[in-house]
Design an enzyme around this catalytic site. Structure first.
Site, PDB file in Angstrom:
ATOM      1  N   GLY A  15     -42.964  45.504  29.599  1.00  0.00           N
ATOM      2  CA  GLY A  15     -41.893  44.812  28.878  1.00  0.00           C
ATOM      3  C   GLY A  15     -40.551  45.225  29.457  1.00  0.00           C
ATOM      4  O   GLY A  15     -40.347  46.387  29.762  1.00  0.00           O
ATOM      5  N   ARG A  78     -46.843  41.096  33.579  1.00  0.00           N
ATOM      6  CA  ARG A  78     -48.098  41.732  33.151  1.00  0.00           C
ATOM      7  C   ARG A  78     -49.084  41.404  34.271  1.00  0.00           C
ATOM      8  O   ARG A  78     -49.175  40.259  34.692  1.00  0.00           O
ATOM      9  CB  ARG A  78     -48.604  41.153  31.835  1.00  0.00           C
ATOM     10  CG  ARG A  78     -47.536  41.055  30.772  1.00  0.00           C
ATOM     11  CD  ARG A  78     -47.518  42.254  29.867  1.00  0.00           C
ATOM     12  NE  ARG A  78     -46.368  42.152  28.951  1.00  0.00           N
ATOM     13  CZ  ARG A  78     -45.861  43.148  28.242  1.00  0.00           C
ATOM     14  NH1 ARG A  78     -46.387  44.346  28.324  1.00  0.00           N
ATOM     15  NH2 ARG A  78     -44.842  42.978  27.456  1.00  0.00           N
ATOM     16  N   ILE A 155     -38.307  49.568  24.968  1.00  0.00           N
ATOM     17  CA  ILE A 155     -37.399  49.516  23.821  1.00  0.00           C
ATOM     18  C   ILE A 155     -37.992  50.204  22.599  1.00  0.00           C
ATOM     19  O   ILE A 155     -37.308  50.486  21.644  1.00  0.00           O
ATOM     20  CB  ILE A 155     -36.990  48.073  23.454  1.00  0.00           C
ATOM     21  CG1 ILE A 155     -38.214  47.250  23.051  1.00  0.00           C
ATOM     22  CG2 ILE A 155     -36.243  47.406  24.586  1.00  0.00           C
ATOM     23  CD1 ILE A 155     -37.833  46.012  22.272  1.00  0.00           C
ATOM     24  N   ASP A 156     -39.294  50.462  22.621  1.00  0.00           N
ATOM     25  CA  ASP A 156     -39.961  51.015  21.436  1.00  0.00           C
ATOM     26  C   ASP A 156     -39.785  52.518  21.260  1.00  0.00           C
ATOM     27  O   ASP A 156     -40.081  53.048  20.212  1.00  0.00           O
ATOM     28  CB  ASP A 156     -41.479  50.772  21.523  1.00  0.00           C
ATOM     29  CG  ASP A 156     -41.804  49.303  21.437  1.00  0.00           C
ATOM     30  OD1 ASP A 156     -40.973  48.567  20.892  1.00  0.00           O
ATOM     31  OD2 ASP A 156     -42.869  48.905  21.926  1.00  0.00           O
ATOM     32  N   ARG A 191     -28.517  39.077  -2.445  1.00  0.00           N
ATOM     33  CA  ARG A 191     -29.886  38.790  -2.015  1.00  0.00           C
ATOM     34  C   ARG A 191     -30.635  40.017  -1.519  1.00  0.00           C
ATOM     35  O   ARG A 191     -30.031  41.042  -1.216  1.00  0.00           O
ATOM     36  CB  ARG A 191     -29.859  37.811  -0.843  1.00  0.00           C
ATOM     37  CG  ARG A 191     -29.861  36.383  -1.275  1.00  0.00           C
ATOM     38  CD  ARG A 191     -29.929  35.451  -0.086  1.00  0.00           C
ATOM     39  NE  ARG A 191     -29.721  34.100  -0.569  1.00  0.00           N
ATOM     40  CZ  ARG A 191     -29.072  33.153   0.091  1.00  0.00           C
ATOM     41  NH1 ARG A 191     -28.573  33.408   1.275  1.00  0.00           N
ATOM     42  NH2 ARG A 191     -28.925  31.967  -0.426  1.00  0.00           N
ATOM     43  N   MET A 198     -39.387  45.312  16.012  1.00  0.00           N
ATOM     44  CA  MET A 198     -40.506  45.589  16.915  1.00  0.00           C
ATOM     45  C   MET A 198     -41.052  47.007  16.713  1.00  0.00           C
ATOM     46  O   MET A 198     -40.359  47.888  16.233  1.00  0.00           O
ATOM     47  CB  MET A 198     -40.079  45.399  18.351  1.00  0.00           C
ATOM     48  CG  MET A 198     -39.962  43.938  18.728  1.00  0.00           C
ATOM     49  SD  MET A 198     -39.630  43.762  20.475  1.00  0.00           S
ATOM     50  CE  MET A 198     -39.643  41.980  20.630  1.00  0.00           C
ATOM     51  N   GLY A 199     -42.249  47.220  17.159  1.00  0.00           N
ATOM     52  CA  GLY A 199     -42.889  48.543  17.066  1.00  0.00           C
ATOM     53  C   GLY A 199     -44.300  48.428  16.521  1.00  0.00           C
ATOM     54  O   GLY A 199     -44.489  48.414  15.313  1.00  0.00           O
ATOM     55  N   ASN A 535     -14.678  64.075  22.717  1.00  0.00           N
ATOM     56  CA  ASN A 535     -15.793  64.992  22.955  1.00  0.00           C
ATOM     57  C   ASN A 535     -15.314  66.292  23.598  1.00  0.00           C
ATOM     58  O   ASN A 535     -15.899  66.771  24.558  1.00  0.00           O
ATOM     59  CB  ASN A 535     -16.849  64.319  23.847  1.00  0.00           C
ATOM     60  CG  ASN A 535     -18.201  65.018  23.736  1.00  0.00           C
ATOM     61  OD1 ASN A 535     -18.445  65.759  22.776  1.00  0.00           O
ATOM     62  ND2 ASN A 535     -19.068  64.805  24.697  1.00  0.00           N
TER      63      ASN A 535
END
Ligand code: ADP
Length: 789
Positions: A15, A78, A155-156, A191, A198-199, A535
């Site tokens: 990915g 893939r 990204i996971d 609401r 994702m994950g 910093n």
């Protein structure tokens, strides 16, 4: 080994994730710098199997502009063939035929599993190629060992052994941005929103999004709630609604399940929330889907990708046949090499443990930050803890919260988390408004005093707010009147103070500490959570707000760079903030690919300017318009008293003789940022809770035993991320050993090495370092790469 230049190939696989392009740029240019020949393998393993045009040499200029691009420009796919041995056999043959000495693969756990298998099989693949006469023994002889290094692009954030994968923080930022938008509409209509992120096996994105946005409830694969999760969720949300919350946000990881492995879907949650006989909330579902992958990489990912890419090249060059195959990890703030096989095995184990419903074991294999953050989330947001963590009456403390210095992203998130944690423990968190100045000017008869208890409902909305809601001020306690401050602390019976701020805050705790002999009421525990865009707080390598600042600055630079596309030939000299610390300038330079960065640590000399002007002339002379983007020079606001951004731009323009343009640009306070970055928000929560936990160790009424408190160096402390650790340091030690008081910065700059990386990857030619500044540290004369970017 062959006598040719070493050929190092880079490939992106699996990915796509933001930051992969920065990896490719870093590997290509670092390889050239190290006198090697870089190659790109296009379309992941598919390209490796197909060979031919899929494996091509890469030139310095081929990767120009890569930093600001999302996805992966060398493609990914893939590849079914690579799952099978014949596919891997062809891939091995292609590598040998192209004479590739080392392969760097950036991909997720699937890609690295494939890489690990490839590595393990390599000798047998070569044997087979020789046995079947596909290759001759002498052809394979130089390649007996597959020199392979992995980089985790995903990204996971699903690989064990590293705190962050390349792309994870970019995806998290996107999620937070989306949730922030959704919150606005949720609040408007009162609401509920169920948001799927994702994950499949890893709940990192969902968890961090929950932490960063203060979601009401979340579901992650690693930690299913108890059997009564339905009742629990409804009860917590009802409680939040009873407090007066107008919005409800539930975050669900794709792979969320109950304790028996049954999927928990968004529809199930929606039905519960909307149930007419229950909460009856107007509920919507939002599935974020592929937007999470999209877009350009955030500052952290560009830094991580670049530094890891550079490290990967070093790793392949240092590898011997005995070296274990490694991948490049990051632990807190430190980039390190770790065994690839073990990480792949552990990551698989986590997935298997989740499938086997062994959740505690799965959680134990995640890094410490993950479980820390899970606890943080539970303690600050859900507030429906499995156990009661409140303290007995006599252990509860009254803790004053104060912001000092300029506002920085994450200050409010830190206050919010600290307050929430205090509530869970039974402490009394109290806001001191507008810093020491506000504290000192407080009058009891004013309707709204400067010292007030927090209104939880108000604080709960602060997770994503920029600026400082309780107000911040630069005034130091001595300026406000130390005796007055000491009396006020006594009057309000504070058991501890929690300070959040920059160098002024550091200075403030130093003053308070030194005044303890005179004013025993100051003998209470004090701790500082550094927060400043510059910093520059000693005792830590990271301050809250610096990440937000870098992202703002980077976005600004990306736009400016692009704005040059009409004219093509333009140099921008951009003045950055940062006080007398070059951190912001250097890190922004790393993220945008600056041609040069000028810092106060080094100063600016005529020699340097002449060298850089010469370099720019050369670059524009050779430029055939491959890239339209402009070139950037970043100059810190205090790098020189004489050479301002404007003067530097004027000098360049004068020297350019109309062959190119130069402009100065000052982003100014934009750099404080609007909405704090996801990273600042997450770290704020984690560090703030650690700070209160630290204060809590001293217990209430420390002022009754002033000598005992004074004898404990950690009773005045600063929390910091140092290398791979989060630690509390005694402020006295830090003040004495690590502080450059004159320049208001730490004596050692942990980021100095990154300055060299900016120069190397920007192609800046070596130059005579200015005599002043950190000559000793900086004077190593690094051989530079091709001077064309
Ligand atoms: P990611 O790297 O993002 O986890 P995938 O799981 O899709 O993505 O893996 C990318 C590619 O890596 C696959 O298409 C395949 O070519 C290769 N790969 C993955 N797992 C293996 C494996 N067990 N053996 C060999 N190759 C693999």
């Amino acid at each position: 080994m062959a006598t040719h230049k070493k050929k190092i190939a880079i490939m992106t696989s699996g990915g796509d994730s933001p930051g992969m392009n920065a990896v490719v740029r870093a590997v290509v240019r670092m390889s050239i710098h190290m006198d090697c020949e870089p190659y790109c393998v296009y379309e992941g393993y598919e390209g490796l199997v197909r060979g031919g045009d899929y494996i091509k040499p890469a030139l310095w200029n081929d990767v120009r502009g890569y930093l600001a691009e999302g996805g992966t420009l060398i493609g990914t796919a893939r590849c079914m063939a690579f799952f099978e041995r014949p596919g891997r056999l062809t891939a091995a043959k292609n590598l040998v035929l192209n004479g590739i000495d080392a392969l760097i693969i950036c991909g997720g756990d699937g890609s690295l599993t494939g890489a690990d298998k490839f590595r393990a099989e390599w000798p047998s693949l070569l044997d087979e190629l020789v046995a079947t006469n596909e290759l001759k023994p002498e052809q394979v002889a130089p390649y007996k060992h597959l020199n392979l290094v992995g980089l985790v692009g995903s990204i996971d954030n699903d690989l064990s052994g590293t705190d962050a994968t390349i792309g994870a923080y970019s995806a998290l930022s996107r999620i937070c941005e989306m949730v922030d938008y959704i919150e606005a509409t949720a609040t408007s209509h009162s609401r509920a929103f169920v948001i799927e992120v994702m994950g499949r096996h890893c709940g990192w994105l969902a968890l961090m999004a929950g932490v960063a946005t203060g979601a009401d409830f979340l579901f992650i694969p690693e930690k299913p709630r108890q059997d009564n999760w339905r009742e629990e969720m409804c009860e917590i949300i009802k409680k939040h609604r009873n407090w007066g919350k107008r919005k409800t946000i539930v975050i669900v990881a794709e792979g969320a399940r109950d304790r028996y492995g049954n999927k928990i879907s968004c529809d199930m949650i929606k039905d519960l929330l909307a149930d007419k006989h229950g909460l009856a909330l107007d509920t919507r579902i939002t599935t974020l889907g592929h937007v999470q992958r999209g877009g350009t990489a955030v500052a952290y990912d560009r830094m991580l990708a670049t530094l890891q890419g550079v490290e990967a090249v070093k790793a392949v060059l240092e590898a011997t046949p005995e070296t274990e195959t490694c991948f490049i990890a990051v632990v807190e703030n430190k980039i390190i090499r770790k065994p690839l096989m073990e990480a792949v095995r552990e990551s698989k184990e986590v997935a298997a443990l989740i499938d086997a419903q062994k959740f505690d074991e799965a959680m134990a294999l995640r890094d410490t930050e993950f479980s820390d953050q899970y606890k943080s989330y539970m303690m600050t947001t859900a507030m429906g803890l499995d156990e009661d963590i409140s303290l007995p009456e006599d252990k509860r403390m009254k803790i004053g919260f104060i912001n000092v210095g300029a506002p920085a992203g994450g200050m409010n998130a830190a206050v919010r988390a600290g307050v929430a944690y205090c509530r869970s423990r039974g402490h009394e968190p109290v806001a001191i408004f507008n810093g020491f100045a506000g504290f000192a000017r407080h009058h009891d008869d004013e309707p709204v005093g400067a010292v007030r208890s927090f209104d939880w409902l108000e604080v709960d909305g602060w997770a994503s707010k920029g600026g400082s809601e309780i107000g911040t001020n630069r005034e130091l306690p001595e300026e406000s009147g130390m005796e007055h401050i000491a009396n006020l602390i006594k009057k309000h019976k504070f058991d501890a103070l929690f300070l959040i701020g920059g160098f002024e805050a550091f200075h403030a705790i130093s003053q308070l500490r030194q005044a303890r002999d005179k004013f025993p009421s100051l003998c209470i525990p004090l701790t500082l959570l550094p927060a400043t865009i510059s910093n520059n707080v000693p005792g830590t390598e990271y301050s809250l707000g610096s990440d937000t600042c870098l992202n703002e600055l980077m976005a600004y630079c990306d736009k400016i760079k692009q704005s040059a596309s009409a004219t093509r030939r333009r140099v921008f000299v951009i003045e950055t903030q940062g006080g007398r610390s070059g951190y912001v300038a250097v890190l922004a330079g790393l993220g945008v690919g600056a041609s040069a960065v000028y810092t106060p640590e080094e100063g600016i000399s005529l020699d340097m300017l002449a060298n850089d002007v010469r370099h720019l002339k050369e670059v524009f002379r050779k430029d055939r318009g491959q890239s339209r983007a402009g070139r950037l020079i970043l100059v810190n606001e205090k790098a020189s008293k004489v050479y301002s951004a404007k003067l530097i731009a004027d000098i360049i323009r004068e020297e350019a003789l109309d062959r190119f343009e130069a402009r100065d640009s000052i982003p100014g306070h934009v750099q404080q940022g609007g909405v704090p970055s996801a990273m600042d928000r997450c770290r704020a929560v984690r560090l703030a809770i650690k700070c209160i936990q630290h204060l809590e160790r001293f217990g209430p009424k420390a002022y009754d035993a002033p000598d005992k408190i004074k004898a404990d160096p950690l009773s005045v402390s600063v929390i910091g991320i140092r290398g791979a650790n989060v630690t509390f340091s005694a402020s006295k030690d830090v003040e004495e050993k690590e502080t450059d008081w004159r320049n208001r910065r730490p004596t050692a700059a942990h980021w100095l090495g990154m300055r060299d990386v900016v120069d190397i990857l920007g192609g800046r030619p070596a130059y005579q370092r200015p005599e002043r500044g950190l000559v000793g540290v900086l004077a190593k004369d690094v051989k530079r790469g091709l001077a064309t970017d």
